[in-house]
Scaffold this motif. Structure first.
Motif, PDB file in Angstrom:
ATOM      1  N   VAL A 353      37.987  38.410  37.971  1.00  0.00           N
ATOM      2  CA  VAL A 353      38.970  39.459  37.700  1.00  0.00           C
ATOM      3  C   VAL A 353      40.121  38.946  36.846  1.00  0.00           C
ATOM      4  N   ASP A 354      40.364  37.643  36.869  1.00  0.00           N
ATOM      5  CA  ASP A 354      41.463  37.071  36.102  1.00  0.00           C
ATOM      6  C   ASP A 354      41.053  36.672  34.692  1.00  0.00           C
ATOM      7  N   GLN A 355      39.803  36.863  34.355  1.00  0.00           N
ATOM      8  CA  GLN A 355      39.334  36.526  33.017  1.00  0.00           C
ATOM      9  C   GLN A 355      39.425  37.767  32.120  1.00  0.00           C
ATOM     10  N   PRO A 356      40.152  37.677  31.008  1.00  0.00           N
ATOM     11  CA  PRO A 356      40.508  38.870  30.223  1.00  0.00           C
ATOM     12  C   PRO A 356      39.320  39.754  29.836  1.00  0.00           C
ATOM     13  N   ALA A 357      38.205  39.152  29.484  1.00  0.00           N
ATOM     14  CA  ALA A 357      37.063  39.977  29.071  1.00  0.00           C
ATOM     15  C   ALA A 357      36.564  40.838  30.231  1.00  0.00           C
ATOM     16  N   MET A 358      36.463  40.230  31.422  1.00  0.00           N
ATOM     17  CA  MET A 358      36.012  40.991  32.583  1.00  0.00           C
ATOM     18  C   MET A 358      37.075  41.992  33.034  1.00  0.00           C
ATOM     19  N   THR A 359      38.328  41.603  32.964  1.00  0.00           N
ATOM     20  CA  THR A 359      39.405  42.511  33.322  1.00  0.00           C
ATOM     21  C   THR A 359      39.316  43.792  32.501  1.00  0.00           C
ATOM     22  N   ALA A 360      39.069  43.649  31.202  1.00  0.00           N
ATOM     23  CA  ALA A 360      39.005  44.815  30.315  1.00  0.00           C
ATOM     24  C   ALA A 360      37.818  45.716  30.666  1.00  0.00           C
ATOM     25  N   VAL A 361      36.689  45.114  31.005  1.00  0.00           N
ATOM     26  CA  VAL A 361      35.509  45.911  31.336  1.00  0.00           C
ATOM     27  C   VAL A 361      35.745  46.735  32.596  1.00  0.00           C
ATOM     28  N   VAL A 362      36.202  46.090  33.649  1.00  0.00           N
ATOM     29  CA  VAL A 362      36.382  46.807  34.914  1.00  0.00           C
ATOM     30  C   VAL A 362      37.494  47.848  34.781  1.00  0.00           C
ATOM     31  N   ALA A 363      38.546  47.537  34.047  1.00  0.00           N
ATOM     32  CA  ALA A 363      39.613  48.515  33.830  1.00  0.00           C
ATOM     33  C   ALA A 363      39.086  49.732  33.085  1.00  0.00           C
ATOM     34  N   ASP A 364      38.249  49.502  32.092  1.00  0.00           N
ATOM     35  CA  ASP A 364      37.672  50.609  31.319  1.00  0.00           C
ATOM     36  C   ASP A 364      36.761  51.472  32.194  1.00  0.00           C
ATOM     37  N   LEU A 365      35.973  50.830  33.037  1.00  0.00           N
ATOM     38  CA  LEU A 365      35.138  51.574  33.982  1.00  0.00           C
ATOM     39  C   LEU A 365      35.997  52.407  34.924  1.00  0.00           C
ATOM     40  N   ALA A 366      37.134  51.835  35.345  1.00  0.00           N
ATOM     41  CA  ALA A 366      38.024  52.555  36.245  1.00  0.00           C
ATOM     42  C   ALA A 366      38.647  53.773  35.566  1.00  0.00           C
ATOM     43  N   MET A 526      44.486  63.817  32.768  1.00  0.00           N
ATOM     44  CA  MET A 526      45.031  62.466  32.926  1.00  0.00           C
ATOM     45  C   MET A 526      46.506  62.433  32.549  1.00  0.00           C
ATOM     46  N   LEU A 527      46.874  63.097  31.460  1.00  0.00           N
ATOM     47  CA  LEU A 527      48.270  63.108  31.047  1.00  0.00           C
ATOM     48  C   LEU A 527      49.157  63.792  32.078  1.00  0.00           C
ATOM     49  N   GLU A 528      48.645  64.816  32.716  1.00  0.00           N
ATOM     50  CA  GLU A 528      49.444  65.565  33.686  1.00  0.00           C
ATOM     51  C   GLU A 528      49.539  64.885  35.048  1.00  0.00           C
ATOM     52  N   HIS A 529      48.487  64.145  35.436  1.00  0.00           N
ATOM     53  CA  HIS A 529      48.410  63.729  36.830  1.00  0.00           C
ATOM     54  C   HIS A 529      48.226  62.230  37.065  1.00  0.00           C
ATOM     55  N   ALA A 530      47.786  61.471  36.092  1.00  0.00           N
ATOM     56  CA  ALA A 530      47.583  60.036  36.292  1.00  0.00           C
ATOM     57  C   ALA A 530      48.864  59.277  35.949  1.00  0.00           C
ATOM     58  N   PRO A 531      49.053  58.072  36.494  1.00  0.00           N
ATOM     59  CA  PRO A 531      50.210  57.257  36.094  1.00  0.00           C
ATOM     60  C   PRO A 531      50.229  57.047  34.583  1.00  0.00           C
ATOM     61  N   GLY A 532      51.430  56.925  34.025  1.00  0.00           N
ATOM     62  CA  GLY A 532      51.582  56.831  32.584  1.00  0.00           C
ATOM     63  C   GLY A 532      50.692  55.810  31.901  1.00  0.00           C
ATOM     64  N   PRO A 533      50.670  54.547  32.372  1.00  0.00           N
ATOM     65  CA  PRO A 533      49.825  53.547  31.708  1.00  0.00           C
ATOM     66  C   PRO A 533      48.327  53.893  31.766  1.00  0.00           C
ATOM     67  N   VAL A 534      47.894  54.531  32.845  1.00  0.00           N
ATOM     68  CA  VAL A 534      46.487  54.905  32.982  1.00  0.00           C
ATOM     69  C   VAL A 534      46.148  56.038  32.023  1.00  0.00           C
ATOM     70  N   VAL A 562      47.786  47.698  36.159  1.00  0.00           N
ATOM     71  CA  VAL A 562      48.021  48.986  36.809  1.00  0.00           C
ATOM     72  C   VAL A 562      46.700  49.711  37.041  1.00  0.00           C
ATOM     73  N   ILE A 563      45.833  49.673  36.056  1.00  0.00           N
ATOM     74  CA  ILE A 563      44.549  50.357  36.172  1.00  0.00           C
ATOM     75  C   ILE A 563      43.708  49.730  37.284  1.00  0.00           C
TER      76      ILE A 563
END
Length: 567
Positions: A353-366, A526-534, A562-563
């Motif tokens: 989870v701390d490796q940037p490439a994997m972090t980006a993948v899981v965040a995108d899936l989320a 998403m714009l109306e209901h999700a946190p700003g960064p998400v 945040v994601i």
């Protein structure tokens, strides 16, 4: 002695989790759109949500804890590895046409029915009831999706059965609304509950149900149950053949009509319902799908003769909604399993989870999962008030575009999550292999891609008010994001263009239109209901030009922390 088999650096079992409380986007959506105060984020029990409500529905934290338990997960695995078995005859040669399921399957579906995942919204139709019911359905389908087929069809059959004659309706509706589950077939006097399936598709017609050849001949009986017919024909796909009754399309003298076909007749005798074989499917293994023969089968007309499609569409619309909910539930399982694995697995000196490439993948899936969840719950809210013409118009279009897009995103999403687990993900010992085989079904069921996209064009031609309401809803998010505003303007321009185009041109671009509308809807939510960064990350990657063609290609500045905290 040297030990060669010490197990280390493996993620622990993901069990003993409240799957509702752990799913912030779902819990927030229920708090926002569900019955007031019923399942506020973080609460387990209060005056309104601590016990069984008037509908008999369990509090969602209890459902989340149940489906997150080790026992439920074992049942989910067992129900899929001990698959249904057809018994066409008993040992003496009598035709019985019964499907045998493992006890694990019965435990799962009994729990879903007891929790009101099928018809609680109809039993207690207050504002937010469909959201609560959708959330319960979501949670059960997240862990074991096969049982969701009969649960969904029973939920969706309620508005169609409401069109039946009073005697039939009064006899069967209480059984559909019951929280009991009884796997045995039985007559009205011997069984208090019921599940309902459907049989529309024939081998020569597929999605073109007007090409059906099953015949319905009036018997001359017309009583409190309505007009009785005898049906004869073959159905290529009959969903959940162990159900107590079915809604069936057949050609009556007045045209294609909808009929109610019980497995057991009022006198206690078995109706003619010959299960020819069970389908050997890619996924959805815990649930039986079949071919059936009808031969003078007793049925009662539902709705008007000759208006079978208009009658059964009451059911189809709601099963399409459940396709969206089920796909979103599958995305949640995929993200939850992937995020769990990368938080417990180390490689190359650090947690994945701390490796940037994997972090980006899981965040995108989320991001994909959260948008799908928001879409599903907002659609469910649109089904709460049938008297509200504005919401009816919105859901008419929004259900179709969401069914197309969310269900199509499911398989690729499941694959990418599976890859996060590496070789473990590709084995049947972990749930994502099963999920990967499951996700394509909901893109096919209740209208594959082209069918849905062409339906969107029909809405454009016949129900323009649905588009007006849709753009009123999504337009509320204008001004929050330049990428969203551009996408919204392009979508409205495409609608005007295709409204004026000839039929072949419009059909060739129907998928483009449907995709654009779905993404604009998700972006607005998403714009109306999700946190700003998400919300910012979703809009920039899905509606802007900054995202990649594969998961994990995120633009600079995205707050992945945040994601991931929400995953």
């Amino acid at each position: 002695m040297i030990s060669t088999h010490e197990v280390e650096n493996q993620a622990p079992p993901r069990e003993g989790i409240d799957e509702f409380g752990a799913n912030l986007p779902l819990a927030e959506a229920v708090a926002r759109w569900g019955r007031a105060g019923r399942a506020v984020v973080g609460e387990r029990a209060d005056a309104s949500g601590g016990g069984h409500g008037a509908s008999g529905q369990l509090p969602l934290h209890e459902v989340g804890t149940l489906v997150g338990s080790a026992a439920f997960q074992r049942d989910a695995e067992r129900a899929n590895t001990h698959q249904p078995v057809l018994h066409s005859h008993d040992r003496w040669g009598n035709r019985v046409d019964e499907v045998e399921y493992d006890d694990a399957y019965h435990r799962i579906i009994a729990a879903a029915v007891a929790a009101g995942a099928h018809t609680s919204a109809a039993a207690d139709p207050r504002p937010g009831a469909n959201v609560d019911r959708a959330a319960a359905f979501f949670l059960f389908a997240q862990v074991e999706p096969g049982h969701a087929c009969p649960v969904s069809m029973t939920h969706a059959a309620v508005p169609t059965l409401a069109l039946a004659a009073s005697g039939l309706r009064d006899e069967w509706m209480p059984r559909l609304l019951s929280r009991d589950y009884d796997p045995e077939l039985g007559g009205a006097d011997g069984k208090r509950s019921a599940l309902v399936g459907m049989a529309m598709t024939e081998k020569q017609g597929g999605s073109d149900v007007r090409a059906n050849t099953t015949r319905a001949v009036p018997t001359g009986v017309d009583d409190a149950r309505g007009r009785e017919f005898a049906l004869t024909g073959h159905k290529w796909f009959c969903s959940a053949p162990m159900s107590d009754a079915f809604l069936v399309l057949a050609q009556a003298p007045g045209g294609l009509s909808c009929f109610f076909v019980p497995r057991v007749l009022p006198d206690g005798s078995r109706n003619v319902f010959r299960i020819q074989r069970l389908k050997d499917k890619l996924g959805n293994r815990s649930n039986a799908s079949s071919e059936i023969e009808l031969d003078g089968t007793t049925a009662w007309l539902v709705g008007e003769e000759g208006r079978g499609v208009a009658t059964i569409v009451q059911m189809v619309t709601r099963t399409r909604l459940d396709c969206v909910i089920g796909s979103a539930a599958g995305m949640r399982q995929s993200v939850a399993e992937a995020a769990w694995h990368v938080r417990h697995r180390s490689a190359f000196g650090s947690l994945l989870v701390d490796q940037p490439a994997m972090t980006a993948v899981v965040a995108d899936l989320a991001l994909e999962s959260e948008a799908a969840t928001l879409t599903a719950m907002r659609l469910a809210r649109a089904y709460d008030d049938d008297a509200n013409g504005s919401e009816q118009a919105f859901r008419r279009l929004a259900t179709a575009v969401s069914k197309y897009w969310v269900c199509k995103r499911g398989p690729g999403h499941a694959y990418e999550a599976l890859e996060c687990l590496g070789g473990n993900g590709y084995t049947e010992a972990f749930p994502l292999a099963r999920r990967y085989r499951e996700q394509p079904l909901l893109a096919i069921w209740e209208g594959s891609g082209n069918v849905i996209a062409l339906d969107v064009l029909r809405v454009l031609a016949r129900e323009p008010e649905a588009f007006e309401t849709f753009f009123d809803r999504v337009g509320a998010a204008s001004g929050e994001s330049a990428a969203f505003d551009t996408a919204l303007a392009e979508s409205t321009a495409l609608v005007r263009e295709l409204a004026a185009a000839d039929a072949p041109t419009a059909a060739a671009r129907a998928r483009e239109l449907t995709e654009r509308l779905a993404l604009v809807l998700q972006g607005a939510l998403m714009l109306e209901h999700a946190p700003g960064p998400v919300a910012d990350a979703f809009v920039r990657t899905r509606l802007g030009a900054e995202g990649g063609r594969q998961y994990g290609v995120l633009p600079r500045g995205v707050d992945t922390a945040v994601i991931l905290a929400r995953a």
